[in-house]
Write a protein that holds these residues in place. Structure first.
Motif, short mmCIF file in Angstrom:
data_model
loop_
_atom_site.label_atom_id
_atom_site.label_comp_id
_atom_site.label_asym_id
_atom_site.label_seq_id
_atom_site.Cartn_x
_atom_site.Cartn_y
_atom_site.Cartn_z
N GLY A 149 0.82 -1.21 0.00
CA GLY A 149 0.00 0.00 0.00
C GLY A 149 0.84 1.25 0.00
N ARG A 150 2.13 1.12 -0.33
CA ARG A 150 3.05 2.27 -0.34
C ARG A 150 3.96 2.13 -1.57
NH1 ARG A 150 2.34 0.32 4.82
NH2 ARG A 150 1.82 1.85 6.46
N PRO A 151 4.48 3.25 -2.10
CA PRO A 151 5.31 3.17 -3.31
C PRO A 151 6.65 2.49 -3.05
CG PRO A 151 5.30 5.41 -2.44
CD PRO A 151 4.28 4.64 -1.64
N ALA A 152 7.15 1.78 -4.06
CA ALA A 152 8.43 1.10 -3.92
C ALA A 152 9.59 2.08 -3.80
CB ALA A 152 8.65 0.17 -5.12
N THR A 153 9.40 3.31 -4.28
CA THR A 153 10.49 4.30 -4.19
C THR A 153 10.88 4.56 -2.74
OG1 THR A 153 8.79 6.03 -4.29
CG2 THR A 153 9.87 5.42 -6.36
N ALA A 154 9.94 4.33 -1.82
CA ALA A 154 10.25 4.58 -0.41
C ALA A 154 11.37 3.66 0.09
CB ALA A 154 9.00 4.39 0.44
N VAL A 155 11.34 2.38 -0.30
CA VAL A 155 12.39 1.46 0.16
C VAL A 155 13.63 1.55 -0.72
CG1 VAL A 155 10.83 -0.15 1.29
CG2 VAL A 155 11.33 -0.43 -1.14
N LEU A 156 13.48 2.06 -1.94
CA LEU A 156 14.67 2.28 -2.76
C LEU A 156 15.52 3.40 -2.17
CD1 LEU A 156 13.14 1.95 -6.35
CD2 LEU A 156 14.59 0.30 -5.17
N LYS A 157 14.85 4.38 -1.55
CA LYS A 157 15.59 5.46 -0.90
C LYS A 157 16.06 5.06 0.49
CE LYS A 157 13.05 9.13 -3.30
NZ LYS A 157 12.10 10.27 -3.14
N GLU A 158 15.18 4.42 1.26
CA GLU A 158 15.52 3.97 2.61
C GLU A 158 15.27 2.47 2.70
OE1 GLU A 158 14.06 6.49 5.89
OE2 GLU A 158 13.13 7.72 4.32
N PRO A 159 16.31 1.66 2.46
CA PRO A 159 16.12 0.21 2.31
C PRO A 159 15.42 -0.47 3.48
CG PRO A 159 18.31 0.85 1.60
CD PRO A 159 17.71 2.06 2.23
N LYS A 160 15.62 -0.01 4.70
CA LYS A 160 15.03 -0.69 5.86
C LYS A 160 13.74 -0.03 6.32
CE LYS A 160 16.74 -3.20 9.90
NZ LYS A 160 17.80 -3.33 10.91
N ARG A 161 13.19 0.84 5.50
CA ARG A 161 11.97 1.54 5.88
C ARG A 161 10.80 0.56 6.01
NH1 ARG A 161 9.48 6.57 4.94
NH2 ARG A 161 7.70 6.59 6.38
N TRP A 162 10.83 -0.55 5.27
CA TRP A 162 9.71 -1.48 5.29
C TRP A 162 9.47 -2.06 6.67
CZ3 TRP A 162 10.36 -6.54 6.73
CH2 TRP A 162 11.66 -7.03 6.77
N VAL A 163 10.52 -2.13 7.51
CA VAL A 163 10.35 -2.68 8.86
C VAL A 163 9.40 -1.81 9.67
CG1 VAL A 163 11.56 -3.34 10.97
CG2 VAL A 163 12.63 -3.74 8.76
N ASP A 164 9.37 -0.51 9.38
CA ASP A 164 8.47 0.39 10.13
C ASP A 164 7.01 0.09 9.86
OD1 ASP A 164 10.73 1.64 11.05
OD2 ASP A 164 10.69 3.24 9.55
N TRP A 165 6.73 -0.63 8.76
CA TRP A 165 5.35 -0.91 8.39
C TRP A 165 4.90 -2.29 8.87
CZ3 TRP A 165 7.34 0.78 3.04
CH2 TRP A 165 7.52 2.17 3.04
N VAL A 166 5.81 -3.02 9.49
CA VAL A 166 5.44 -4.28 10.13
C VAL A 166 4.67 -3.94 11.41
CG1 VAL A 166 6.35 -6.39 11.21
CG2 VAL A 166 7.42 -5.47 9.12
N VAL A 167 3.74 -4.81 11.81
CA VAL A 167 2.98 -4.54 13.04
C VAL A 167 3.96 -4.39 14.20
CG1 VAL A 167 0.89 -5.70 12.24
CG2 VAL A 167 2.64 -7.01 13.45
N PRO A 168 3.66 -3.51 15.16
CA PRO A 168 4.62 -3.20 16.22
C PRO A 168 5.14 -4.43 16.96
CG PRO A 168 2.79 -1.66 16.29
CD PRO A 168 2.43 -2.70 15.28
#
Length: 681
Positions: free
Chosen positions: A186-205
């Motif tokens: 539900g988020r653009p792939a460019t977000a993780v291309l810029k910040e590779p570990k950003r996807w972890v922030d979207w995992v449930v707490p």
């Protein structure tokens, strides 16, 4: 004649351009002996024409030509897209001027020789240029194949619903992330291309620390195989299976990490559904046995009392009342069990009456009262003085609140406090009543609140997770005055406080939600957190009294006319009990224990009503009904199916077989009386 297995390789074609006949002849002979195919030209124009016609691999080009300078011929060959890739080896007699050499190379010549030149040097120079061109062609083919494979990989990756990615562990960045990332996250792939570990922030707490650790481990060894839950911007929870493997170089070093993220939400839910179905089936069978024994025990005690030598009048009335109450309870229990199946099939229907919600709440409290007393809970009931009219089913509304109260009582430590509060609020869509069932028990985590009404949600390791898994109605406790024998109260193992055994088969919170929705309302849950209690809120639309128009019913007539009734049933006890009841009401009763006997007697008896069981051996009720309809003397008789089969398909079959009415056992005497009254109308 068969072709040779290994045909000879094609000899390279050399265009030799020289205006002097003697040197041209000598060098052409050298090239022929070196196994080249040779074309000759003596002018620049002829050379340009032959290059276009035959596309030689190399042009051995003299600089001194009668019409065009050799340097200009070279420039024209290289300037033409059709001939630009042709190799040009310039030769010049006695030329040592470095400027002239630079001019030749800048003009496009691939190499330069000064004459006179030794034959070996000439042939070696040509072979070197051809090898260089071969290497260039091989590199070009490899690059082209690589680009084609990359395009194929991208097309495949973009066509997949799964997310494909390639990661550079040295640079700590993604080299490629397929477009399906946005559909899953539900988020653009460019977000993780810029910040590779950003996807972890979207995992449930609850799972972020674990996934961060596993990702760091993957960066070291290139391997990952795990599942986690991610939260989309809409709040929706998706389950993801992530796998990764290393791509190693010739020296064994991990150059890249390739991975895939697969949405396994539906797959996992299906697995959990199968597992839950199996588990619930076992629990259902165990609890069903217990629940059916609950009303049977006091009924057995009452019968034992009546079968004693000389029971007192008081004991007889008491036994009668016990049997009546417990029979109604048992009938309702069986109906509820069937309703669970119909509910799962979407076939549940509500009785639409004007219900005073306070009555439903009070009945729910009384239903759960034995459990509240057992666990020494304090219940605070706060209801408004004004009426709370709701359009719905009194039994189902009671069931909703009894279930919520039962859950609250069960998951609150002994001596806890429960409260039921009802308030009315006005809105643009009309008045609504909100009923809040609160406790100070285990509480709910944030994730559990989101997934509470979803029975197939992934398991949550939470102290209050059991509350979301509970799917039970309020327990069916026998009334205190019905306990004529000790085993009527205690459980199978002799422990009266065994809650697990005392739970009813239940409809669960998800079915509570469906019941609320069927009443036009909504249910939600709130909790400050673990150990801080929970509150369930049920909102229902208020139905103003003046808007209620109950369906007009025909005034019931007093039963006074005696009728002839034929009872057909292979159960002797059922036959005898119904016969006594109808005879007490003044009717003439003729019995038959099988279908053939009924058919044989029908013409002479000429009954007004035939109460016919369906599940008889030899000739079942359907066949018996068809044969009875063929008897002229019974053309005005009412055929009534009296059976334990009560599913919609059963009712359709009875109509098709010619029955006028379908009654489910145990038959309601009022329904039979109404049927007989209609004969007098």
């Amino acid at each position: 004649m068969n072709a040779p297995l290994n045909p000879p390789a094609r000899r390279p074609l050399i265009l030799h351009v020289e205006d002097r006949e003697g040197p041209r002849y000598v060098k052409s002979r050298i090239l022929h002996r070196a196994d080249f195919t040779v074309l000759e030209a003596s002018t620049g124009q002829a050379a340009l024409s032959l290059v276009r016609q035959h596309s030689p691999e190399l042009v051995l080009l003299g600089t001194r030509l009668p019409d065009i300078d050799g340097l200009e011929v070279c420039r024209l060959i290289k300037a033409d897209p059709q001939t630009a890739r042709t190799l040009v080896l310039l030769t010049s007699p006695g030329m040592t001027d470095s400027h002239r050499r630079a001019q030749a190379l800048n003009g496009g010549a691939d190499s330069f020789l000064v004459e006179p030149v030794e034959p070996e040097e000439l042939v070696s120079s040509i072979h070197a240029l051809l090898r260089m061109r071969g290497a260039e062609d091989a590199y070009s083919r490899t690059s082209q194949a690589l680009h084609e494979n990359e395009d194929l990989f991208r097309q495949l990756a973009e066509a997949l619903a799964d997310v494909v990615w390639v990661f550079d562990p040295a640079a700590r960045r993604f080299l490629f992330v397929s477009p399906s990332f946005e559909a899953l996250w539900g988020r653009p792939a460019t977000a993780v291309l810029k910040e590779p570990k950003r996807w972890v922030d979207w995992v449930v707490p609850e799972e972020r620390d674990r996934m961060s650790t596993e990702w760091d481990t993957m960066l070291r060894d290139g391997r990952l195989d795990t599942e986690f839950q991610l939260e989309r911007p809409t709040g929706e929870i998706r389950e993801v299976h992530m796998r990764a493997f290393p791509v190693r170089g010739a020296d064994g070093r991990c150059l890249r990490v390739a991975g895939i993220c697969q949405d396994v939400t539906r797959h996992n839910r299906a697995e959990r559904a199968l597992h839950n179905e199996e588990r619930r089936k076992d629990e259902f069978l165990a609890m069903l046995a217990h629940e059916l024994r609950n009303p049977l025990a006091p009924m057995r005690s009452a019968v034992d009392l009546l079968q004693r030598g000389a029971p007192s009048r008081e004991d007889m009335f008491r036994a009668r009342d016990i049997i009546g109450r417990q029979l109604r309870h048992l009938t309702r229990l069986v109906d509820d069990l069937l309703d669970v199946s119909r509910f799962n099939q979407g076939k549940i229907t509500l009785r639409r009456d004007l219900v005073e919600l306070r009555s439903a709440l009070n009945t729910a409290v009384e239903t759960v009262r034995p459990l509240l007393d057992m666990r020494r809970h304090t219940l605070r009931l706060s209801l408004p003085e004004q009426p709370l009219p709701v359009c719905g089913d009194m039994v189902r509304l009671t069931q909703i609140f009894a279930n919520l109260l039962h859950n609250a009582a069960k998951y609150t430590p002994e001596g806890g406090t429960l409260s039921v509060t009802a308030t009315v609020a006005s809105s643009a869509t009309g008045d609504k009543v909100a009923v809040r069932v609160a406790d100070n028990g285990a509480g709910l985590s944030a994730m559990l609140q989101r997934q509470l009404f979803d029975p197939l949600a992934p398991a949550v390791h939470d102290v209050a997770s059991a509350e979301s898994q509970d799917g039970h109605d309020a327990p069916s406790h026998a009334e205190h005055d019905d306990q004529l024998a000790p085993d009527a109260l205690s459980d199978d193992d002799g422990h009266p406080d065994n809650l697990a055994a005392r739970e009813g088969p239940g409809i669960g919170l998800t079915l509570v939600q469906k019941l609320v929705v069927l009443h036009g309302g909504r249910v939600s849950a709130e909790s400050p957190g673990r150990g801080q209690g929970s509150t369930f809120i049920v909102e229902l639309p208020v139905e103003p009294w003046q808007n209620w128009q109950p369906s007009a019913s025909k005034p019931r007539m007093q039963a006074g006319t005696a009728h002839t009734i034929m009872l057909v049933d292979d159960n002797v006890d059922a036959l005898e009990a119904m016969t006594m009841t109808l005879q007490t009401l003044g009717h003439t009763v003729v019995t038959a224990s099988d279908g053939q006997t009924a058919v044989d007697q029908a013409a002479s008896v000429r009954p007004d009503v035939v109460l016919l069981d369906l599940g008889m051996p030899a000739m079942d009720g359907f066949e018996t009904a068809r044969r009875l309809r063929e008897i002229p003397e019974l053309r005005h008789a009412r055929l009534v199916a009296l059976t334990g089969f009560g599913q919609p398909d059963d009712r359709r079959r009875t109509r098709a077989a010619g029955f006028d009415l379908h009654l489910v056992k145990p038959a309601d005497l009022d329904a039979i009386t109404r049927l007989l009254d209609e004969l007098d109308a």
